[in-house]
Design an enzyme around this catalytic site. Structure first.
Site, PDB file in Angstrom:
ATOM      1  N   TYR A  16       0.792  -1.379   0.006  1.00 19.47           N
ATOM      2  CA  TYR A  16      -0.017  -0.119  -0.060  1.00 19.47           C
ATOM      3  C   TYR A  16       0.907   1.286  -0.099  1.00 19.47           C
ATOM      4  O   TYR A  16       0.720   2.173  -0.780  1.00 19.47           O
ATOM      5  CB  TYR A  16      -0.958   0.030   1.424  1.00 19.47           C
ATOM      6  CG  TYR A  16      -1.692   1.342   1.415  1.00 19.47           C
ATOM      7  CD1 TYR A  16      -2.744   1.418   0.551  1.00 19.47           C
ATOM      8  CD2 TYR A  16      -1.312   2.173   2.270  1.00 19.47           C
ATOM      9  CE1 TYR A  16      -3.671   2.883   0.764  1.00 19.47           C
ATOM     10  CE2 TYR A  16      -2.201   3.380   2.479  1.00 19.47           C
ATOM     11  CZ  TYR A  16      -3.142   3.617   1.775  1.00 19.47           C
ATOM     12  OH  TYR A  16      -3.968   4.692   1.866  1.00 19.47           O
ATOM     13  N   LYS A  22       1.189   4.169  -2.867  1.00 15.51           N
ATOM     14  CA  LYS A  22       0.936   5.494  -2.593  1.00 15.51           C
ATOM     15  C   LYS A  22       1.940   6.505  -2.863  1.00 15.51           C
ATOM     16  O   LYS A  22       1.891   7.875  -3.128  1.00 15.51           O
ATOM     17  CB  LYS A  22       0.205   5.693  -1.188  1.00 15.51           C
ATOM     18  CG  LYS A  22      -1.247   5.320  -0.967  1.00 15.51           C
ATOM     19  CD  LYS A  22      -2.047   6.130  -1.701  1.00 15.51           C
ATOM     20  CE  LYS A  22      -3.700   5.534  -1.513  1.00 15.51           C
ATOM     21  NZ  LYS A  22      -4.660   6.545  -2.419  1.00 15.51           N
TER      22      LYS A  22
END
Length: 232
Positions: free
Chosen positions: A150, A154
């Site tokens: 994740y 990002k």
């Protein structure tokens, strides 16, 4: 936001629906893009009657992203701001993890934003104040255990934001990102029932920050990564 056309990706989700709702309440014409064929009934109720709902769009496909932006242009005649909310989360350690989790996170969190921006750009350049606002993450500044896929995706959103901002300087389109901490959503409450929800970021507060960056008043800001940390 009066008179502006604002497009929101991931608009059927917990944050996206709030961004659409708040933008409409501030006088914007809104377009809600989602992967499902149609938003859930409870979500659709939050959209203004004039909101253009564009469902069944897979933004990992540039062709589908272009089709969605063409539909917005055909309906409203213009496009002033793109808010890239579309994304997903997975918690998975590298040891024993599945490499496909990394592929999924980059596809859903980064590729969708890149494709949506590329598809919207011809129309944003026609606006007097074109805006792109991406949703990054504070967790991407320093990743904890299990946050690798994740956070890496990002972090890619952050670098994409900075790069596109530089590319478009002096051309009337700004590109910025908000970096929230934990957002107060039903899913996060279910996953962390013992947390202090009052310290999390309310979706309406995050929407307010997003819509400021999407407004004409934010014309002097580009390439910014704005932390929105709530009480954390």
């Amino acid at each position: 936001m009066q008179g502006r056309v604002v497009v929101v990706t991931g608009a059927f989700g917990a944050l996206g629906q709030v961004v659409v709702e708040v933008a409409s309440a501030r006088g914007a014409a809104t377009a809600a893009i989602g992967t499902a064929a149609a938003p859930p009934v409870e979500v659709a109720k939050r959209f203004a009657p004039a909101t253009l709902v564009v469902g069944g769009i897979d933004l990992t496909s540039l062709d589908q992203a272009r089709a969605a932006m063409t539909a917005v242009k055909a309906r409203f005649g213009r496009l002033d701001a793109l808010v890239n909310v579309a994304g997903a989360f997975v918690w998975e350690k590298i040891e024993g993890g599945d490499p496909r989790s990394w592929q999924k996170m980059f596809a859903v969190n980064l590729t969708t934003a890149v494709n949506a921006a590329q598809a919207a750009l011809p129309y944003l350049l026609e606006s007097e104040a074109g805006r792109i606002v991406n949703v990054g993450a504070l967790a991407a500044l320093k990743a904890g255990a299990g946050m690798g896929p994740y956070a890496a995706s990002k972090a890619g959103v952050h670098r994409f934001t900075e790069s596109l901002a530089e590319e478009l300087k002096g051309r009337g389109v700004t590109v910025n990102a908000v970096l929230p901490s934990t957002i107060d959503t039903p899913a996060n409450r279910a996953d962390m029932p013992d947390a202090d929800f009052s310290r999390w970021v309310a979706p309406t507060d995050l929407a307010a920050a997003i819509l400021f960056l999407a407004s004409p008043e934010a014309g002097a800001i580009t390439g910014a990564l704005l932390p929105v940390a709530g009480g954390l």
